[in-house]
Design a protein around this motif. Structure first.
Motif, PDB file in Angstrom:
ATOM      1  N   GLY A   1     -10.571 -15.309   1.750  1.00 36.90           N
ATOM      2  CA  GLY A   1     -11.053 -14.576   2.924  1.00 36.90           C
ATOM      3  C   GLY A   1     -10.244 -13.352   3.305  1.00 36.90           C
ATOM      4  O   GLY A   1     -10.765 -12.468   3.976  1.00 36.90           O
ATOM      5  N   THR A   2      -8.963 -13.291   2.877  1.00 35.28           N
ATOM      6  CA  THR A   2      -8.131 -12.168   3.371  1.00 35.28           C
ATOM      7  C   THR A   2      -7.521 -11.361   2.223  1.00 35.28           C
ATOM      8  O   THR A   2      -7.446 -11.824   1.092  1.00 35.28           O
ATOM      9  N   MET A   3      -7.074 -10.150   2.565  1.00 36.52           N
ATOM     10  CA  MET A   3      -6.311  -9.334   1.609  1.00 36.52           C
ATOM     11  C   MET A   3      -5.056  -8.807   2.321  1.00 36.52           C
ATOM     12  O   MET A   3      -4.996  -8.807   3.553  1.00 36.52           O
ATOM     13  N   SER A   4      -4.077  -8.354   1.506  1.00 33.84           N
ATOM     14  CA  SER A   4      -2.815  -7.943   2.137  1.00 33.84           C
ATOM     15  C   SER A   4      -3.004  -6.609   2.869  1.00 33.84           C
ATOM     16  O   SER A   4      -3.845  -5.797   2.492  1.00 33.84           O
ATOM     17  N   ARG A   5      -2.184  -6.424   3.882  1.00 37.57           N
ATOM     18  CA  ARG A   5      -2.201  -5.152   4.624  1.00 37.57           C
ATOM     19  C   ARG A   5      -1.923  -3.981   3.679  1.00 37.57           C
ATOM     20  O   ARG A   5      -2.542  -2.928   3.777  1.00 37.57           O
ATOM     21  N   ASP A   6      -0.993  -4.172   2.713  1.00 41.22           N
ATOM     22  CA  ASP A   6      -0.657  -3.074   1.803  1.00 41.22           C
ATOM     23  C   ASP A   6      -1.866  -2.671   0.973  1.00 41.22           C
ATOM     24  O   ASP A   6      -2.140  -1.492   0.784  1.00 41.22           O
ATOM     25  N   PHE A   7      -2.615  -3.663   0.467  1.00 42.76           N
ATOM     26  CA  PHE A   7      -3.789  -3.347  -0.338  1.00 42.76           C
ATOM     27  C   PHE A   7      -4.820  -2.601   0.525  1.00 42.76           C
ATOM     28  O   PHE A   7      -5.410  -1.613   0.108  1.00 42.76           O
ATOM     29  N   TYR A   8      -4.996  -3.093   1.758  1.00 40.92           N
ATOM     30  CA  TYR A   8      -5.945  -2.440   2.672  1.00 40.92           C
ATOM     31  C   TYR A   8      -5.567  -0.968   2.864  1.00 40.92           C
ATOM     32  O   TYR A   8      -6.404  -0.069   2.736  1.00 40.92           O
ATOM     33  N   LEU A   9      -4.286  -0.727   3.130  1.00 40.66           N
ATOM     34  CA  LEU A   9      -3.881   0.651   3.417  1.00 40.66           C
ATOM     35  C   LEU A   9      -3.888   1.528   2.165  1.00 40.66           C
ATOM     36  O   LEU A   9      -4.137   2.720   2.235  1.00 40.66           O
ATOM     37  N   ASP A  10      -3.610   0.930   0.992  1.00 36.96           N
ATOM     38  CA  ASP A  10      -3.623   1.720  -0.253  1.00 36.96           C
ATOM     39  C   ASP A  10      -5.033   2.157  -0.610  1.00 36.96           C
ATOM     40  O   ASP A  10      -5.254   3.252  -1.118  1.00 36.96           O
ATOM     41  N   GLU A  11      -6.006   1.283  -0.403  1.00 33.69           N
ATOM     42  CA  GLU A  11      -7.347   1.508  -0.957  1.00 33.69           C
ATOM     43  C   GLU A  11      -8.394   1.927   0.075  1.00 33.69           C
ATOM     44  O   GLU A  11      -9.429   2.466  -0.287  1.00 33.69           O
ATOM     45  N   HIS A  12      -8.159   1.612   1.352  1.00 38.04           N
ATOM     46  CA  HIS A  12      -9.234   1.795   2.338  1.00 38.04           C
ATOM     47  C   HIS A  12      -8.842   2.791   3.421  1.00 38.04           C
ATOM     48  O   HIS A  12      -7.667   2.887   3.794  1.00 38.04           O
TER      49      HIS A  12
END
Ligand code: HEM
Length: 285
Positions: free
Chosen positions: A251-262
């Motif tokens: 259900g979740t993804m890391s904050r770093d992945f979110y900020l890198d890609e989105h």
């Protein structure tokens, strides 16, 4: 070598009865070729990703460590649909390549599961999720022009980070919607041709030509799904996409992945404690 198989109806009319089954191999090979070419491209030729715009200062600190991406309902839909899809593909095509078994009953039962899960998904996505997040928007189209220009070495500014779904996901979804609707709509009618115990058997519902075209559309969309499923599983297993696959399980993804890609402006994460989130996890659609 034709793409369709034909028969003569009792009235002497030449009618298509279904697709030629060598198309199974065409789709399988096309799917495998795509992944080989893509893997070589990423390994040896792709440049490092570059995006326009900076992450707003201080945002990282305000976000929870884990960002929620898929609600439990969305994940359940995905995995039920996946199980139905694999059952449909194997029951449809194994008998055509020589592995004989009594496939029709398993096939239409999985077909009902797929149809029901798609109906659930349409209602869920229309009224409870962010409906527009999965359809290409103006920024996606402008960015794909920029990506294309940069690919061919022409000057162009870097594209934006994506919203919740990147353009390739959105395009994939569009194609799978078309194939999914084609197999389910034709499949429900085809249930009138076999003994299901649910619908009255009525092979005279349509003319031979209409039935034939329906079987052709069912088969074409069906073989298309072989390549589409191969490509989907391939991307799910690629190392740089594992965070997304993880989010489809947990259900979740890391904050770093979110900020890198989105792009936080295109996929806004609510972080207020009043939104009812668990501490440290922002809410998902
Ligand atoms: C991944 C999705 C699907 C694939 C790949 C697929 C593929 C196929 C194929 C290749 C056939 C043989 C057709 C022929 O002989 O020309 C078939 C038959 C059939 N399909 Fe599907 N199908 C899918 C989804 C569905 C769904 C969603 C339903 C029902 C809601 C369904 C119901 C049927 C029925 C009832 C038949 C048997 C027709 C007969 O023997 O006369 N299928 N399917």
């Amino acid at each position: 070598m034709g793409f369709l198989e034909w028969a003569t109806s009792p009235w002497g009319q030449k009618v298509p009865i279904h697709i030629a089954w060598f198309l199974i191999w065409v789709s399988l090979i096309a799917g495998l070729l795509f992944l080989i070419v893509h893997a070589i491209y990423v390994r040896f030729f792709a440049k490092k990703k570059e995006f326009a715009g900076e992450i707003p200062p201080g945002l990282r600190g305000r976000l929870p460590e884990r960002v929620a991406r898929h609600s439990l309902a969305a994940r359940l839909f995905h995995w039920i649909m996946a199980a139905a899809m694999f059952t449909l593909l194997f029951t449809a095509f194994l008998p055509k390549v020589g592995i004989r078994f009594d496939w029709v009953t398993y096939h239409w039962i999985a077909g009902i599961v797929l149809t029901a899960s798609i109906i659930f998904h349409i209602v869920h996505a229309s009224f409870f999720l962010d409906f527009w997040s999965i359809w290409p928007d103006r920024i996606d189209l402008e960015d794909s022009g920029k990506r294309m220009a940069r690919f061919f070495g022409r000057p162009a500014s870097p594209p934006h980070r994506s919203g919740k779904y990147p353009l390739d996901n959105k395009m994939y979804h569009l194609v799978i919607v078309l194939c999914g609707l084609a197999v389910t709509l034709t499949g429900v009618f085809m249930m009138f041709r076999v003994r299901t115990g649910i619908l009255p058997r009525n092979p005279y519902l349509f003319s031979d030509m209409t039935w034939g075209l329906m079987y052709v559309l069912h088969g074409l969309a069906g073989v298309g799904l072989i390549a589409l499923v191969i490509v989907h599983v391939y991307f799910a297993l690629r190392p740089e996409k594992l965070a997304i696959t993880y989010s489809m399980i947990f259900g979740t993804m890391s904050r770093d992945f979110y900020l890198d890609e989105h792009d936080p402006e295109r996929w806004v994460i609510k972080t207020e404690p009043s939104s009812g989130n668990r501490p440290g996890v922002a809410n998902a659609d």
